[in-house]
Structure formats: C-alpha cells, structure tokens
Design an enzyme around this catalytic site. Structure first.
Site, mmCIF file in Angstrom:
data_model
loop_
_atom_site.group_PDB
_atom_site.id
_atom_site.type_symbol
_atom_site.label_atom_id
_atom_site.label_comp_id
_atom_site.label_asym_id
_atom_site.label_seq_id
_atom_site.Cartn_x
_atom_site.Cartn_y
_atom_site.Cartn_z
ATOM 1 N N ASN A 51 -4.713 8.784 1.772
ATOM 2 C CA ASN A 51 -5.101 8.182 3.052
ATOM 3 C C ASN A 51 -5.498 9.224 4.093
ATOM 4 O OD1 ASN A 51 -5.006 5.492 2.497
ATOM 5 N ND2 ASN A 51 -3.225 5.030 3.755
ATOM 6 N N GLU A 52 -4.542 10.069 4.462
ATOM 7 C CA GLU A 52 -4.835 11.005 5.537
ATOM 8 C C GLU A 52 -3.881 12.189 5.574
ATOM 9 O OE1 GLU A 52 -1.703 8.621 6.590
ATOM 10 O OE2 GLU A 52 -3.634 7.634 6.940
ATOM 11 N N TYR A 59 -3.909 4.560 9.487
ATOM 12 C CA TYR A 59 -3.527 5.212 10.741
ATOM 13 C C TYR A 59 -4.753 5.506 11.601
ATOM 14 C CZ TYR A 59 -0.679 8.515 13.572
ATOM 15 O OH TYR A 59 -0.012 9.164 14.580
ATOM 16 N N ASP A 65 0.815 -1.211 0.000
ATOM 17 C CA ASP A 65 0.000 0.000 0.000
ATOM 18 C C ASP A 65 0.851 1.264 0.000
ATOM 19 O OD1 ASP A 65 -2.168 -1.609 -0.012
ATOM 20 O OD2 ASP A 65 -2.896 -1.100 1.990
ATOM 21 N N GLY A 66 2.011 1.212 0.662
ATOM 22 C CA GLY A 66 2.898 2.364 0.676
ATOM 23 C C GLY A 66 3.371 2.739 -0.722
ATOM 24 N N LYS A 75 2.788 6.299 -2.839
ATOM 25 C CA LYS A 75 3.819 7.032 -3.579
ATOM 26 C C LYS A 75 3.442 7.150 -5.054
ATOM 27 C CE LYS A 75 7.783 9.156 -3.813
ATOM 28 N NZ LYS A 75 9.065 8.423 -3.735
ATOM 29 N N LEU A 103 -7.613 3.931 11.779
ATOM 30 C CA LEU A 103 -8.131 2.704 12.391
ATOM 31 C C LEU A 103 -7.299 2.318 13.611
ATOM 32 C CD1 LEU A 103 -10.127 0.297 12.208
ATOM 33 C CD2 LEU A 103 -8.440 -0.858 10.764
#
Length: 296
Positions: free
Chosen positions: A148-149, A191, A73-74, A78, A193
């Site tokens: 994501n955030e 993060y 996922d990282g 990117k 969650l």
C-alpha cells in the site's frame, strides 16, 4: 494442488465461512495447510470442525499453488509478508468490512472457490515499494517492502516535521507537515485517499506522494512514474520519527537518508471474471448511488 490458508483474527460469524472454505477444498481433495497461529485461533474459538485433518505451516515455499487470505484488506497486507517474492497468487476472502483488496465476498464463498479451482479467474498484478536507509535500520532489513504505502510520521510531538524530498537525484521540495505518504496505485484507495490523494487504477505504472496535513497549502499530491527513485531526509524538534510499511512500523533517527523505489517483485491477486477495479470503486465508494433511495 497445494493451498495455504491464513487469517489474523475472528470477525463475526467467521467460523461459518472458514468451515465452508475448508469443506469446499476438502471435497476437491486439495492439499491444505493452515498457518500455525491462525490454526490456534480457530481451535480456541471451537467453532470449526475437521481442522485436525489439516497440517500447519509457518513459512511458505514455491510448492504452493494458491494462498487464501481470510479477513479484510489488513489481512492481505500481512499475507504479503508470507508470500514475498514467491509469486503465489493470493485469494482475498472478505469477512471484514470495506475490502478493496479482499474482493471475494463471504456470501459467495463456495461458488467462488469452485470457480477458482476450475481456473476461472484472472491475475491482477500489483507493484510494491521498497525502502532502504543509510544508515541501515535493522527493524526493516528483512521486510522492507509495502503493497500500500510507505508513510513518514512524526513521533512523540505535535510539532510538524520537515521532509526534504528528491526525485531521481533532483530536489523537489521540503514538506512541512505531519508526515508524508508514498503510495502505490493499490494503496491510493487507503491512507493516501484519506489525506486527499487521487484514486489510481492499479494497472498504471505510477506512485503518488501525498503530504499529511501540510503547513503550505500549495503542497498537493504528486503522481510520478513508478520508475522514480525518491530520496527523503527528515528533521524536526524530536530526534526521531516513525516510518510505516503498510502495518509495520519502525523508528528512524533524524537525518537518516531514506530511499524509496519500486520493489523488484510483484504481488498477484486472484480476481474473478465478474470483478474489476471499477466495479469495486462503485460498490465500496457508493459511486453512482442515489442517496435518496438508500434506507436511513
């Protein structure tokens, strides 16, 4: 058809899966370009053949039909810094561990790629958050969005920070905490969650504010419409604090006025017919599993 390929680093046996991907695309006579830094990593590991026949790229343009993200996922997080607002669908191939976003499994690479090239897939459209600041911070001026955030965190201190929060110009509260997370539905399984936030289906038009270790135990995650405009001002014992946009981090001076709202573009993730968000939740979070039947 023109496809870009990107990865950040090697997981165990990555060369096997990269080789399968390249061979599957080459058989279909696809124009393939590999991100230049990833090509260097591939060549250094010396486990993949035929890379000499592929060109490289450093930036994308609208001529690409698909963008393959190889990793976890990282790596997808990117990848969006390359794709941005170009509307190029991202194919997430999971050679990592958990993989909420990279849903195509390494064990089924050839079969999955063939399905995708035949057009047997759907698009899961994901909203992003956009961050602006007053005064302007040059560290985020170009890449001021997050899939994501957006997370506010203390810097160089163990003391709490205060995050004064407004929603649509109306005062909500001041969070005394280690920080604050503003997450998209996509980021709700990350993060947020881990800090007690809810799981949100990515098809919903919402975002969530999740405090990080709040001092006031009545401070709970709050789900809002994604049309909301959230304004933040941070203060604390130190003169600055950290803001992260997915994996990118910038330093801001206290009392900088931050504005977070829905970004004007979306990210498109390729999803195979047999996959769904519900299926991913069951698989990754082991929902419905009888632990008595799991091997120790």
């Amino acid at each position: 058809m023109k496809i870009g390929i990107y990865g950040q680093f090697y997981h165990k046996n990555s060369e096997t899966y990269i080789q399968l991907i390249l061979e599957a695309l080459k058989k279909k006579n696809i124009e393939v370009l590999i991100e230049e830094d990833f090509m260097d990593i591939i060549n250094l590991n010396d486990g993949v053949h035929t890379t000499a026949t592929f060109k490289t790229f450093s930036k994308l343009d609208k001529s690409y039909d698909l963008f393959f993200s190889i990793g976890g996922d990282g790596t997808i997080l990117k990848s969006i810094t390359y794709v941005r607002d170009l509307n190029i669908p991202i194919v997430g191939i999971n050679t990592g561990r958990l993989g909420f976003l990279a849903t195509i499994q390494k064990e089924n690479i050839t079969e999955s790629i063939n399905k995708i090239l035949e057009g047997s897939y759907s698009i899961s459209e994901r909203s992003l958050l956009q961050l602006t600041s007053d005064p302007v911070n040059s560290e985020i001026s170009e890449l001021n969005f997050a899939l994501n955030e957006v997370a506010i965190n203390r810097k160089n201190t163990t003391s709490m920070i205060k995050v004064e929060t407004e929603v649509n110009g109306k005062y909500l509260t001041s969070y005394w905490s280690d920080g604050l997370i503003l997450a998209t539905p996509t980021g709700s399984t990350g993060y947020s969650l881990s800090c007690g936030g809810p799981v949100i289906d990515p098809s919903t038009n919402s975002l969530v504010i999740t405090p990080i270790a709040p001092h006031n135990l009545s401070a709970r995650p709050l789900v809002l419409p994604d049309s909301s405009v959230i304004t933040l001002q941070v203060s604390g014992r130190e003169k600055s604090y950290l803001v992260s946009l997915d994996s990118r981090i910038a330093t801001f001076a206290n009392n900088t006025r931050l504005t977070v709202q829905k970004a004007p573009f979306t990210i498109k993730l390729v999803q195979l017919p047999e996959d769904s968000f519900i299926k991913t939740l069951r698989k990754k979070l082991l929902w419905g599993e009888d632990k008595r039947n799991l091997k120790q």
